[in-house]
Design an enzyme around this catalytic site. Structure first.
Site, PDB file in Angstrom:
ATOM      1  N   CYS A1108       0.903  -1.292  -0.070  1.00 18.03           N
ATOM      2  CA  CYS A1108       0.194  -0.071   0.015  1.00 18.03           C
ATOM      3  C   CYS A1108       0.919   1.141  -0.054  1.00 18.03           C
ATOM      4  O   CYS A1108       1.735   1.376  -0.898  1.00 18.03           O
ATOM      5  CB  CYS A1108      -1.000   0.082   1.274  1.00 18.03           C
ATOM      6  SG  CYS A1108      -0.178  -0.324   2.624  1.00 18.03           S
ATOM      7  N   SER A1109       0.826   2.062   0.993  1.00 16.24           N
ATOM      8  CA  SER A1109       1.590   3.158   1.024  1.00 16.24           C
ATOM      9  C   SER A1109       3.105   2.705   2.074  1.00 16.24           C
ATOM     10  O   SER A1109       4.003   2.979   1.490  1.00 16.24           O
ATOM     11  CB  SER A1109       1.173   4.276   1.655  1.00 16.24           C
ATOM     12  OG  SER A1109       1.897   5.611   1.673  1.00 16.24           O
TER      13      SER A1109
END
EC number: 3.1.3.48
Length: 1174
Positions: A1108-1109
């Protein structure tokens, strides 16, 4: 008996409609690439156009349309409002459809989107090369030079300019003289050198600006005759309707503002002029041609007349130097320019502008005069339209596999078997498709279901939607005090109730927020369906396995995880363990007085008739072996007892409690002498429960006593004798003073589980070590971690699942107070509690309160210690319905909060991240507090640029029933780590990349775009030694599937990498569409099976790369959800906190917020409900 509608049966006595209900639309793009879409016979041209637009990431669909060659080999635009198949069958020469520009703008600077300008450039270059726009030799050379620069880049990339002779630079059939052609080509080569350094968008913009000044730009004409019978060409242009004479006369243009009306009658097309009382007629070939010309001119008239003011007054400046980057995902912000409505070419009805003659809809009609829905229908929900286009047609397609009906499951319209030309590409930060998933195309590994399958899915979806309307609020708990009072009175912290979306202190360091609502009137409300889930039925075998989940043999499952098998669950009944009290436990301990008052009233007004108890405790004390007893300590960090409603083996008889538990010396009790709570067994005792075993109680705070958090200090485990009980053996009476405290300096490791005891390695029984080594759900790297060898792993029974008692790991929130202060110093904490001391209660008195509540008030927690001789016992697994009830109960009673808080966010020891903390690797970390552990980090082959071979990624291995689940969790690539990212993909043999974020959210970069955008130049991008090419992309509603080709430039080897991006995760909180998220997990499973089936069977399956991030929050949700679903499918014990603890020992802080942890519960509940419906 004859069949209705004239149907005839074949000899097989069967009639199949699947072959007659589909249309494979073959569409040629402006770059001469062909794409195919599988649609239904009722799919309109508009749906096909939108499928192409999604394929190209095209938002400004206004200017484009589809056309075909009719049987006279003439170009005809598709009527977008009518079924495409019928038009092709009736008029087309061949089934191929072409994509092109239908409406030209006066200035290409008006185009907002870069991909729109690129498609415009392709169209204008096609017009030049085909001779549709005439040009001189000098103009052709000038345009060819710009085209070469735009298409091939700087000239110094090539050894010579000889390659230009292989490409069409000039109009077809225009230059026949070889000498002139060679001279023109040399001039083009010189211009190519002159344009060195000019970027492709710049060259394209100059090319289009040059063409828009030429005669013939935006014109489309058709042969006809004037009133004198002379041959002419009539058509529409930017200014109006033009008439060109073939006898050399000057062309005549009837400007749009001079035309009052247009009509057609038979083969005549007529113009009524506003300033003259005359009608000019033109004769066409036939009636169909006259009608077509009339429709086309009406559409052009309306488009340009409504655009005139906007196009002339609009001051949109497009920077021609803006570079087309395959990694840039941000789109130009919407300008105040409002697109006009799509022009109308009607067959029936009346044109409501100045015309009165009949006409037919060729384009999407719009009565409001705004061209909004053609753009927004592809990228955002039409809230004001209630999911409908303004002409009333439903947003979804009428295709066979995306059934145009309200249902929770919608299969995307499948495409042909060629995986290289599939899909749509609509993944952008501001592009979240909501209603229109009509002509999306699934990849090749998911074949088209037949008609019967589609109808079954439709019926199943309708039934599921009906069942989904029920809520859990029908539980008979309304008479209890807490449920009959306002939320502000019941809950101790109104700020949590009122601001549930604000970040919690536990998550203040991360961009995620706490969004679980503690005050929801429905403990587990079904989320509102925002959109149909596309692809949710792509993997039926994933959920069909749940039908036989309880029938799986389990002789080898949990052999050493010993517990008493719980009896079957009874029918649904009212809540059984004071949920009105247990809700208070999971808010906070910062304001105990408020909680005290609420709980006091709740306990005081608790009546037997409000919560009738149908379940009783099976076991409330722990059998202890001698070795176990020798090392038993009591932890008073307040374990909350959430009592199982699935155990019915025992009935509560009596309770006694010491006035000051901390001051009593430890005393042993025999089997027959059970302190605090007496049990009357209704099941046959196991042979292992002998007289030599001892029973001890874990002191844990109940619903009422979790008012003040005590310290982390540990005190003696108290053993009390009931008066009148049998005398225990002498050896059992000897106190063990050496057990009063933990050894100094001994670290406390809190694991998710009902019992957490830290012991020296030498005192761990062999049976417990075997349990750690043979757990059905375990990490493969577990044995390598010395600190875990000294821990007693918790029992993983179904009863443990419903036990909420797990220690809090948030030690900063604990107040250091001895437990004696809690029990003796605060006599007025809860007035409704029984007095402390040796008071006895009769069975009737105990029954008034109920065994579950009474045991909770005494701090009892259900937990069993595995015995050496119980390893052979195999418990019966709970059914899916029972597991679903258990999970729902935990959500309903708020047990998930404390359960989550007790799980360690990272390792306490052996958690060094020395490589990640090196100064040269600091810029490779997106967040400096999210780092991989040294022993499980992904190690790259060192390079000159990365001499430590570091990347912020961690190996995660979990074994479920002997099947190893291998993951790599990593952060979203930064601009400077894309090369490292693809190196990791190559070296680790990654076949699937699961991306759980957009490139940008809320204006902040979440992940650099590391793969090329489909529709960009050559669809390729190069990072170091690796060249990445996008082959296709398909959007499936809440996720997008992209096929990538990865080539090693040094060796020439190529691999296929699947990129699965979940696009429906909101910026704050978690997705509301649970079935959409499940369909994403099913897509991962589908692709995993597809890749594993095509790979070498002898080689191990490659890990799944998830990011994801930061690579911990949403990444952990995906991994934890997959593993827990695997436990359900293999009928394994469901211990979510323990599995999350295992994951966090391999990568810190996975499942970063309580909201995400709660979301995993909701996903599992939805999975169980969906599997029950199949």
């Amino acid at each position: 008996m004859p069949l209705p509608f004239g149907l005839k049966l074949k000899r097989t006595r069967r009639y199949t409609v699947s072959s007659k209900s589909c249309l494979v639309a073959r569409i040629q793009l402006l770059n001469n690439e062909f794409v195919e879409f599988t649609l239904s016979v009722e799919s309109t041209g508009q749906e096909s156009l939108e499928a192409v637009a999604q394929r190209l990431e095209l938002r400004e669909v206004t200017y484009f349309s589809l056309w075909y060659y009719n049987k006279q080999n003439q170009r005809r635009w598709v009527d977008l409002e009518k079924p495409l198949k019928k038009q092709l069958d009736k008029y087309a020469l061949e089934p191929t459809v072409y994509f092109g520009v239908v409406f030209y703008v006066p200035s290409v600077s008006q185009l907002q989107q870069e991909i729109t300008r690129y498609q415009y450039y392709l169209q204008l270059k096609k017009d030049i090369l085909e001779g549709s726009i005439p040009c001189t030799l000098e103009q052709a050379i000038q345009l060819a030079g710009l085209a070469v620069q735009a298409d091939f880049g700087d000239f110094d990339q090539y050894e010579s300019q000889d390659f230009l002779q292989k490409f069409a630079l000039f109009p077809v059939g225009w230059l026949q003289d070889e000498k002139v052609l060679e001279e023109a080509t040399q001039k083009v080569a010189l211009l190519h050198q002159k344009y060195r350094g000019l970027t492709a968008p710049d060259a394209e913009m100059l090319y289009m600006q040059e063409v828009e000044r030429m005669d013939g730009y935006g014109e489309e004409s058709y042969p006809a005759k004037d009133s004198q019978g002379s041959d002419i060409s009539i058509g529409a242009c930017l200014e109006g309707i033009f008439v060109k004479h073939k006898n050399g006369r000057h062309p005549v243009v009837f400007r749009w503002h001079d035309i009052a009306n247009m009509s057609h009658n038979k083969s005549f097309f007529a113009l009524e002029l506003a300033n003259k009382e005359e009608t000019i007629q033109f004769q066409t070939e036939d009636m169909e041609t006259a009608k077509y010309i009339w429709r086309l001119c009406v559409a052009r008239h309306k488009f340009y007349r409504l655009n005139q003011c906007n196009l002339q007054t609009q001051t949109v400046t497009v920077n021609p130097i803006r570079r087309r980057s395959s990694s840039r995902m941000s789109l130009p912000k919407p300008q105040p320019y409002v697109m006009p409505p799509p022009p109308q070419l009607h067959y029936n009805g009346h044109y409501t502008e100045p015309y009165a003659s009949s006409q037919d809809n060729l384009f999407v009609p719009n009565q409001n005069g705004y061209y909004c829905h053609s753009q927004t229908s592809l990228d955002r929900a039409q809230i004001d339209l209630n999911g409908r286009i303004r002409n009333g047609s439903v947003y979804s397609a009428h295709s066979t596999n995306s059934l145009n009906n309200p249902q929770p499951y919608l299969q995307p319209s499948p495409m042909s078997s060629n995986p290289s030309i599939t899909g749509s590409d609509v993944m952008r930060p501001d592009y979240l498709p909501s209603h229109r998933h009509s002509a999306v195309i699934p990849p090749s590994y998911r074949p088209t279901p037949d008609y019967e399958t589609v109808m079954k899915q439709l019926n199943r979806g309708l039934v599921h939607a009906e069942r989904q309307s029920h809520s859990l609020r029908n539980l008979n708990i309304g008479s209890s005090y807490a449920y009959s009072r306002p939320a502000a009175l019941v809950y101790s912290q109104p700020e949590i109730r009122e601001h549930a979306q604000l970040p919690s202190p536990a998550a203040a360091h991360c961009p995620f927020s706490l969004s679980y609502s503690f005050h929801s009137p429905s403990p587990y409300p079904y989320p509102a369906e925002r959109r149909p889930v596309v692809g949710a039925v792509s993997v039926p075998e994933l959920t069909n396995a749940q039908l036989q989940a309880q029938d799986y043999p389990s002789p080898n499952i949990m052999r050493t995880q010993v517990y008493r098998p719980p009896p079957p669950y009874p029918p649904p009944r009212p809540a059984n363990s004071t949920p009105d009290l247990s809700r208070h436990l999971y808010i906070s301990s910062s304001n105990p007085d408020l909680i005290t008052r609420r709980v006091h009233h709740s306990v005081q007004t608790f009546q037997e008739d409000s919560l009738p108890v149908a379940h009783s405790l099976q076991e409330v004390s722990e059998p202890l072996t001698a070795a176990r007893h020798a090392q038993l300590h009591k932890r008073n960090s307040i374990e909350v007892a959430g009592l199982s409603h699935g155990l019915e083996g025992l009935r509560l008889k009596e309770r006694t409690l010491s006035a000051s538990a901390a001051e009593v010396a430890p005393r042993a009790v025999s089997v027959g002498s059970q302190p605090s709570v007496f049990t009357e067994r209704t099941q046959r005792e196991g042979p292992e429960e002998a007289e030599g075993l001892r029973y001890g109680h874990k002191k844990s705070l109940s619903d009422a006593t979790m008012l003040i958090h005590s310290s982390e200090e540990e005190e003696d485990e108290d053993f009390e004798e009931e008066s009148g009980a049998r005398a225990p053996p002498a050896r059992a009476r000897e106190p063990r003073p050496g057990l009063a405290q933990d050894p100094p300096g001994c670290p406390r490791v809190l694991l998710a589980g009902p019992l957490h005891i830290l012991e020296p390695k030498a005192h761990v029984p062999d049976a417990e070590k075997r349990m750690m080594d043979s757990s059905p759900v375990r990490t493969t790297a577990e044995a390598q971690r010395p600190w875990r060898d000294g821990l007693l792993m918790p029992s993983m029974s179904e009863s443990d699942l419903t036990t909420s008692g797990r220690y809090r790991a948030r030690r900063d929130s604990l107040k250091k107070r001895p437990v004696s202060d809690l029990l003796s110093g605060k006599k007025n904490i809860v007035e409704g509690l029984p007095p402390l001391g040796g008071m006895k209660k009769t069975r009737v008195d105990a029954k008034k309160i109920g065994p579950l509540k009474l045991a909770a008030l005494n701090g009892l927690s259900l937990s069993r210690v595995p015995l050496p001789d119980e390893g052979k016992e195999v418990a019966t697994r709970a059914t899916n319905d029972e597991r679903c009830k258990i999970l729902e109960q935990r959500l309903e009673q708020g047990m998930v909060f404390t359960e989550y808080e007790r799980i360690l966010k990272k390792r306490l020891v052996d958690g060094e991240c020395s490589t990640a903390r090196l100064p040269e690797n600091a810029e490779r970390n997106r967040f400096q507090d999210v780092l991989p552990y040294d022993d499980v980090r992904v190690e790259l082959v060192p390079t000159k640029e990365n001499n430590t071979g570091y990347i912020n990624a961690s190996h995660i291995k979990v074994s479920v029933s002997g099947i190893e689940w291998d993951y790599i969790a990593t952060q979203g690539p930064l601009q400077n780590t894309c090369q490292d990212f693809w190196q990791m993909v190559w070296e680790q043999g990654i076949a699937i990349i699961a991306m759980v974020t957009a490139e940008e959210e809320g204006g902040r970069e979440k992940s650099f775009r590391y793969w090329p955008r489909l529709g960009s130049r050559h669809n390729t991008v190069t990072y170091g030694r690796f060249k990445i090419t996008t082959r296709f992309r398909t959007d499936s509603g809440c996720y997008a599937t992209t096929g990538l080709k990865m080539k090693h430039l040094l060796t020439g080897q190529e691999r296929t990498v699947w990129h699965l991006q979940y696009t429906d995760w909101p910026e704050h909180g978690c997705p509301e569409d649970l079935k959409g998220f499940l369909s994403y997990l099913e897509e991962i499973q589908s692709v995993r099976r597809h890749t594993n089936s095509t790979s070498d069977p002898q080689s191990p399956n490659p890990p799944l790369l998830v990011h994801c991030s930061a690579g911990v929050g949403r990444t952990g949700v995906v991994i934890l959800s997959e593993i827990m679903i695997a436990c359900l499918e293999h009928n394994e014990v469901l211990d979510i906190p323990r599995v999350l603890d295992m994951l966090r020992q391999q990568r810190m802080m996975l499942v970063q917020t309580l909201c995400q942890y709660t979301f995993v519960y909701r996903v599992l509940i939805q999975f169980l409900k969906s599997s029950r419906l199949i």
